[in-house]
Design a protein around this motif. Structure first.
Motif, PDB file in Angstrom:
ATOM      1  N   THR A  10      12.435   1.210   2.935  1.00 35.67           N
ATOM      2  CA  THR A  10      12.629  -0.181   2.535  1.00 35.67           C
ATOM      3  C   THR A  10      12.017  -1.104   3.583  1.00 35.67           C
ATOM      4  N   PHE A  11      11.495  -2.200   3.094  1.00 33.42           N
ATOM      5  CA  PHE A  11      10.887  -3.219   3.930  1.00 33.42           C
ATOM      6  C   PHE A  11      11.487  -4.551   3.527  1.00 33.42           C
ATOM      7  N   LYS A  12      11.946  -5.329   4.498  1.00 31.66           N
ATOM      8  CA  LYS A  12      12.607  -6.602   4.214  1.00 31.66           C
ATOM      9  C   LYS A  12      11.842  -7.742   4.872  1.00 31.66           C
ATOM     10  N   ILE A  13      11.792  -8.861   4.161  1.00 28.29           N
ATOM     11  CA  ILE A  13      11.176 -10.061   4.709  1.00 28.29           C
ATOM     12  C   ILE A  13      11.968 -11.263   4.215  1.00 28.29           C
ATOM     13  N   ASP A  14      12.210 -12.209   5.087  1.00 31.94           N
ATOM     14  CA  ASP A  14      12.921 -13.424   4.689  1.00 31.94           C
ATOM     15  C   ASP A  14      12.147 -14.120   3.577  1.00 31.94           C
ATOM     16  N   ASP A  15      12.861 -14.605   2.577  1.00 34.87           N
ATOM     17  CA  ASP A  15      12.177 -15.200   1.426  1.00 34.87           C
ATOM     18  C   ASP A  15      11.435 -16.482   1.774  1.00 34.87           C
ATOM     19  N   TYR A  16      11.786 -17.137   2.870  1.00 35.62           N
ATOM     20  CA  TYR A  16      11.068 -18.355   3.253  1.00 35.62           C
ATOM     21  C   TYR A  16       9.740 -18.043   3.953  1.00 35.62           C
ATOM     22  N   GLU A  17       9.477 -16.775   4.267  1.00 38.23           N
ATOM     23  CA  GLU A  17       8.234 -16.377   4.922  1.00 38.23           C
ATOM     24  C   GLU A  17       7.047 -16.311   3.959  1.00 38.23           C
ATOM     25  N   VAL A  18       7.333 -16.224   2.656  1.00 39.18           N
ATOM     26  CA  VAL A  18       6.261 -16.133   1.661  1.00 39.18           C
ATOM     27  C   VAL A  18       6.458 -17.224   0.610  1.00 39.18           C
ATOM     28  N   THR A  19       5.357 -17.629   0.000  1.00 40.98           N
ATOM     29  CA  THR A  19       5.467 -18.678  -1.021  1.00 40.98           C
ATOM     30  C   THR A  19       5.880 -18.120  -2.371  1.00 40.98           C
ATOM     31  N   ASP A  20       5.464 -16.867  -2.664  1.00 40.10           N
ATOM     32  CA  ASP A  20       5.873 -16.228  -3.916  1.00 40.10           C
ATOM     33  C   ASP A  20       5.688 -14.717  -3.800  1.00 40.10           C
ATOM     34  N   THR A  21       6.116 -14.011  -4.821  1.00 34.33           N
ATOM     35  CA  THR A  21       6.075 -12.542  -4.772  1.00 34.33           C
ATOM     36  C   THR A  21       4.648 -12.007  -4.837  1.00 34.33           C
ATOM     37  N   ASN A  22       3.714 -12.797  -5.327  1.00 29.12           N
ATOM     38  CA  ASN A  22       2.317 -12.339  -5.361  1.00 29.12           C
ATOM     39  C   ASN A  22       1.787 -12.067  -3.963  1.00 29.12           C
ATOM     40  N   GLU A  23       2.227 -12.852  -2.985  1.00 31.49           N
ATOM     41  CA  GLU A  23       1.816 -12.593  -1.597  1.00 31.49           C
ATOM     42  C   GLU A  23       2.288 -11.218  -1.139  1.00 31.49           C
ATOM     43  N   LEU A  24       3.505 -10.870  -1.496  1.00 28.87           N
ATOM     44  CA  LEU A  24       4.024  -9.546  -1.122  1.00 28.87           C
ATOM     45  C   LEU A  24       3.240  -8.441  -1.805  1.00 28.87           C
ATOM     46  N   GLU A  25       2.938  -8.632  -3.067  1.00 26.16           N
ATOM     47  CA  GLU A  25       2.179  -7.610  -3.801  1.00 26.16           C
ATOM     48  C   GLU A  25       0.808  -7.380  -3.182  1.00 26.16           C
ATOM     49  N   ARG A  26       0.163  -8.430  -2.711  1.00 26.92           N
ATOM     50  CA  ARG A  26      -1.151  -8.284  -2.075  1.00 26.92           C
ATOM     51  C   ARG A  26      -1.056  -7.450  -0.795  1.00 26.92           C
ATOM     52  N   CYS A  27       0.079  -7.502  -0.142  1.00 30.55           N
ATOM     53  CA  CYS A  27       0.271  -6.732   1.090  1.00 30.55           C
ATOM     54  C   CYS A  27       0.379  -5.234   0.823  1.00 30.55           C
ATOM     55  N   ILE A  28       0.698  -4.870  -0.385  1.00 30.29           N
ATOM     56  CA  ILE A  28       0.842  -3.454  -0.730  1.00 30.29           C
ATOM     57  C   ILE A  28      -0.533  -2.926  -1.128  1.00 30.29           C
ATOM     58  N   ASP A  29      -1.405  -2.868  -0.121  1.00 26.79           N
ATOM     59  CA  ASP A  29      -2.772  -2.419  -0.342  1.00 26.79           C
ATOM     60  C   ASP A  29      -2.905  -0.939   0.019  1.00 26.79           C
ATOM     61  N   GLU A  30      -4.133  -0.424  -0.058  1.00 27.50           N
ATOM     62  CA  GLU A  30      -4.361   0.999   0.199  1.00 27.50           C
ATOM     63  C   GLU A  30      -3.995   1.398   1.629  1.00 27.50           C
ATOM     64  N   THR A  31      -4.242   0.537   2.584  1.00 28.01           N
ATOM     65  CA  THR A  31      -3.892   0.839   3.977  1.00 28.01           C
ATOM     66  C   THR A  31      -2.384   0.972   4.137  1.00 28.01           C
ATOM     67  N   PHE A  32      -1.637   0.053   3.524  1.00 24.85           N
ATOM     68  CA  PHE A  32      -0.170   0.103   3.571  1.00 24.85           C
ATOM     69  C   PHE A  32       0.340   1.368   2.887  1.00 24.85           C
ATOM     70  N   ILE A  33      -0.171   1.649   1.681  1.00 22.77           N
ATOM     71  CA  ILE A  33       0.271   2.829   0.927  1.00 22.77           C
ATOM     72  C   ILE A  33      -0.021   4.101   1.712  1.00 22.77           C
ATOM     73  N   SER A  34      -1.169   4.174   2.346  1.00 16.74           N
ATOM     74  CA  SER A  34      -1.527   5.350   3.136  1.00 16.74           C
ATOM     75  C   SER A  34      -0.552   5.550   4.300  1.00 16.74           C
ATOM     76  N   ALA A  35      -0.188   4.478   4.980  1.00 15.43           N
ATOM     77  CA  ALA A  35       0.765   4.570   6.085  1.00 15.43           C
ATOM     78  C   ALA A  35       2.143   4.987   5.583  1.00 15.43           C
ATOM     79  N   VAL A  36       2.565   4.424   4.458  1.00 16.74           N
ATOM     80  CA  VAL A  36       3.863   4.776   3.871  1.00 16.74           C
ATOM     81  C   VAL A  36       3.874   6.254   3.478  1.00 16.74           C
TER      82      VAL A  36
END
Length: 83
Positions: free
Chosen positions: A35-61
């Motif tokens: 699990t990964f947690k981030i304060d909701d005020y750190e992002v403007t919307d959930t699309n920003e979070l989805e963009r962070c789930i890229d191939e580099t992130f998935i590979s590390a996970v």
């Protein structure tokens, strides 16, 4: 915890949740989860979070899941749970 949506991935189950003024990204693979947690005020919307789930992130996970499995399997063998 409020479910928002699933984030499509071929190999992992990825869910996005909101709870206690935080977004929670929950990644599952078999019997393990991260699990990964981030304060909701750190992002403007959930699309920003989805963009962070890229191939580099998935590979590390995925690498972390492999380490988790190896650690658990070794603990089972070391304590004579598995032979």
């Amino acid at each position: 915890m409020r479910y928002i949506k699933d984030i499509p991935n071929v190999h992992l189950k990825i869910g996005l949740y909101q709870w206690n003024s935080k977004y929670i990204i929950k990644v599952e693979s078999g019997m393990y989860e991260q699990t990964f947690k981030i304060d909701d005020y750190e992002v403007t919307d959930t699309n920003e979070l989805e963009r962070c789930i890229d191939e580099t992130f998935i590979s590390a996970v995925q690498g972390r899941f492999d380490e988790m499995h190896n650690d658990f399997f070794e603990a089972l063998k070391r304590n004579n749970v598995l032979f």
